[in-house]
Write a protein that holds these residues in place. Sequence first.
Motif, PDB file in Angstrom:
ATOM      1  N   LYS A  18       0.836  -1.207   0.000  1.00 55.83           N
ATOM      2  CA  LYS A  18       0.000   0.000   0.000  1.00 55.83           C
ATOM      3  C   LYS A  18       0.876   1.264   0.000  1.00 55.83           C
ATOM      4  N   GLU A  21       2.462   1.704  -3.472  1.00 56.10           N
ATOM      5  CA  GLU A  21       1.496   2.213  -4.442  1.00 56.10           C
ATOM      6  C   GLU A  21       1.265   3.711  -4.241  1.00 56.10           C
ATOM      7  N   GLU A  22       1.108   4.133  -2.998  1.00 51.85           N
ATOM      8  CA  GLU A  22       0.866   5.550  -2.717  1.00 51.85           C
ATOM      9  C   GLU A  22       2.079   6.418  -3.049  1.00 51.85           C
ATOM     10  N   THR A  23       3.282   5.942  -2.734  1.00 52.52           N
ATOM     11  CA  THR A  23       4.474   6.742  -3.025  1.00 52.52           C
ATOM     12  C   THR A  23       4.748   6.789  -4.520  1.00 52.52           C
ATOM     13  N   ALA A  24       4.450   5.716  -5.238  1.00 49.12           N
ATOM     14  CA  ALA A  24       4.657   5.711  -6.693  1.00 49.12           C
ATOM     15  C   ALA A  24       3.713   6.676  -7.392  1.00 49.12           C
ATOM     16  N   LYS A  25       2.535   6.871  -6.833  1.00 48.00           N
ATOM     17  CA  LYS A  25       1.575   7.801  -7.425  1.00 48.00           C
ATOM     18  C   LYS A  25       1.941   9.255  -7.129  1.00 48.00           C
ATOM     19  N   THR A  27       5.117  11.174  -7.148  1.00 45.07           N
ATOM     20  CA  THR A  27       6.529  11.012  -7.501  1.00 45.07           C
ATOM     21  C   THR A  27       7.465  11.886  -6.674  1.00 45.07           C
ATOM     22  N   ILE A  51       7.341   2.610 -11.986  1.00 42.10           N
ATOM     23  CA  ILE A  51       6.125   3.060 -11.297  1.00 42.10           C
ATOM     24  C   ILE A  51       5.009   2.036 -11.469  1.00 42.10           C
ATOM     25  N   ARG A  52       4.857   1.502 -12.687  1.00 47.01           N
ATOM     26  CA  ARG A  52       3.829   0.467 -12.920  1.00 47.01           C
ATOM     27  C   ARG A  52       4.041  -0.741 -12.016  1.00 47.01           C
ATOM     28  N   CYS A  55       3.198   0.025  -8.408  1.00 44.87           N
ATOM     29  CA  CYS A  55       1.754   0.163  -8.188  1.00 44.87           C
ATOM     30  C   CYS A  55       1.012  -1.169  -8.283  1.00 44.87           C
ATOM     31  N   LYS A  56       1.405  -2.009  -9.232  1.00 45.77           N
ATOM     32  CA  LYS A  56       0.613  -3.201  -9.539  1.00 45.77           C
ATOM     33  C   LYS A  56       1.335  -4.533  -9.309  1.00 45.77           C
ATOM     34  N   SER A  79       5.486  -4.706 -17.191  1.00 44.96           N
ATOM     35  CA  SER A  79       5.364  -3.385 -17.788  1.00 44.96           C
ATOM     36  C   SER A  79       5.755  -3.508 -19.250  1.00 44.96           C
TER      37      SER A  79
END
Length: 108
Positions: A18, A21-25, A27, A51-52, A55-56, A79
């Motif tokens: 989690k 994902e939040e830190t990747a969104k 930048t 980043i992908r 996140c995923k 990716s």
Amino acid sequence: MSGKRVVKLPLQQAQAAKILEETAKDTSKLIFTNHAEERMNERGITRIDVIRVLCKGSIVEGPSLSAKGSWEMRVEGMSAGSSLTVAVAIDYKILEESSCVAIVITAF
């Protein structure tokens, strides 16, 4: 109560995922080491690819506490049709998820 989410120690995979994902969104909370940038350039990996995956992707190793006090892990994902592994560390100033940063160590 302030409603801030506290980082629970030891850091568990679900909470780490989690946070990643939040830190990747956001930048501004994502840091690439010089080593990571060099290896990414050599391997044709972009920041968007990383980043992908953050996140995923799935954490396949860790998180484990490093000697520097950050939580290191390996994340694998896809990716641009290719499998990618990212070695990343989560660091924090205070034990709140909002203070965390993700440091990309390398990608391959």
